[in-house]
Design a protein around this motif. Sequence first.
Motif, mmCIF file in Angstrom:
data_model
loop_
_atom_site.group_PDB
_atom_site.id
_atom_site.type_symbol
_atom_site.label_atom_id
_atom_site.label_comp_id
_atom_site.label_asym_id
_atom_site.label_seq_id
_atom_site.Cartn_x
_atom_site.Cartn_y
_atom_site.Cartn_z
ATOM 1 N N HIS A 32 0.842 -1.189 0.000
ATOM 2 C CA HIS A 32 0.000 0.000 0.000
ATOM 3 C C HIS A 32 0.879 1.241 0.000
ATOM 4 O O HIS A 32 1.818 1.343 0.767
ATOM 5 N N ALA A 34 2.465 5.025 0.450
ATOM 6 C CA ALA A 34 2.595 5.869 1.635
ATOM 7 C C ALA A 34 1.585 7.017 1.644
ATOM 8 O O ALA A 34 1.196 7.491 2.706
ATOM 9 N N ASN A 35 1.136 7.468 0.478
ATOM 10 C CA ASN A 35 0.214 8.596 0.375
ATOM 11 C C ASN A 35 -0.944 8.240 -0.543
ATOM 12 O O ASN A 35 -0.755 7.518 -1.522
ATOM 13 N N GLU A 36 -2.106 8.788 -0.235
ATOM 14 C CA GLU A 36 -3.245 8.619 -1.135
ATOM 15 C C GLU A 36 -3.980 9.944 -1.274
ATOM 16 O O GLU A 36 -4.234 10.640 -0.292
ATOM 17 N N VAL A 61 -4.396 11.311 2.547
ATOM 18 C CA VAL A 61 -4.047 10.495 3.715
ATOM 19 C C VAL A 61 -2.625 9.980 3.544
ATOM 20 O O VAL A 61 -2.248 9.502 2.476
ATOM 21 N N ARG A 62 -1.860 10.092 4.609
ATOM 22 C CA ARG A 62 -0.497 9.541 4.631
ATOM 23 C C ARG A 62 -0.479 8.370 5.603
ATOM 24 O O ARG A 62 -0.916 8.499 6.751
ATOM 25 N N ARG A 63 0.036 7.252 5.137
ATOM 26 C CA ARG A 63 0.174 6.065 5.989
ATOM 27 C C ARG A 63 1.227 6.363 7.046
ATOM 28 O O ARG A 63 2.271 6.966 6.757
ATOM 29 N N LEU A 64 0.976 5.974 8.280
ATOM 30 C CA LEU A 64 1.907 6.228 9.384
ATOM 31 C C LEU A 64 2.918 5.090 9.463
ATOM 32 O O LEU A 64 2.549 3.949 9.747
ATOM 33 N N GLY A 70 -3.431 5.576 9.048
ATOM 34 C CA GLY A 70 -3.129 6.719 8.218
ATOM 35 C C GLY A 70 -3.753 7.968 8.813
ATOM 36 O O GLY A 70 -4.700 7.885 9.608
ATOM 37 N N SER A 92 -7.453 6.902 9.332
ATOM 38 C CA SER A 92 -7.867 5.683 8.642
ATOM 39 C C SER A 92 -7.165 4.469 9.230
ATOM 40 O O SER A 92 -6.092 4.577 9.833
ATOM 41 N N TYR A 93 -7.810 3.308 9.034
ATOM 42 C CA TYR A 93 -7.232 2.042 9.463
ATOM 43 C C TYR A 93 -7.591 0.980 8.438
ATOM 44 O O TYR A 93 -8.779 0.782 8.135
ATOM 45 N N THR A 100 -11.091 -0.455 4.262
ATOM 46 C CA THR A 100 -10.566 0.596 5.138
ATOM 47 C C THR A 100 -11.696 1.289 5.890
ATOM 48 O O THR A 100 -12.732 1.610 5.305
#
Length: 163
Positions: A32, A34-36, A61-64, A70, A92-93, A100
């Motif tokens: 997935h 890192a950014n969406e 959204v940026r994944r942490l 995110g 987000s999770y 998601t």
Amino acid sequence: MVFLFCSVGGTLSAQDDHDHDQQHEGIGHTAHPANEIGVANSVVLFIGEEELSYGLHMHYVRRLARSRFGAGVGYERIFDVHKHNTVSVVGSYALAHGLTAIVSPGLTFEDEDPTSLLGAVHVEMTYEFDVGRLHIGPALEWAWDPEDMHVSVGLHIGLGVGN
């Protein structure tokens, strides 16, 4: 409808559990991003007014780290008589590959009185199918503010950027 949405998502993701685990660990070529940057077009039903409208939702959204979590920002516009707007913080999770859950607390206002801000919360579920860097699939949302409540059903399209 929520049950069907979650059941289909769970069934589809169960077929690919091993790849899912590898993807969330960053293993494999389809991890997935890192950014969406996402957009959802939807039909919105205001519960109290029994009114249907068109809604447009956008988010970043940026994944942490390499986790399933995110964080980002979002904006929703509903093209109704009130000209409803919401700006929000997005959390987000990734429950399973493609599925998601999103929670977005924020502020709602109408075009006629942009200084009259109301607290709001949006809860959303998306199921995304990967098409290269694009993620496409259904989205279901419930939203509340002190003056109204609405539900949305639509199509989410996201563009993944970064590793």
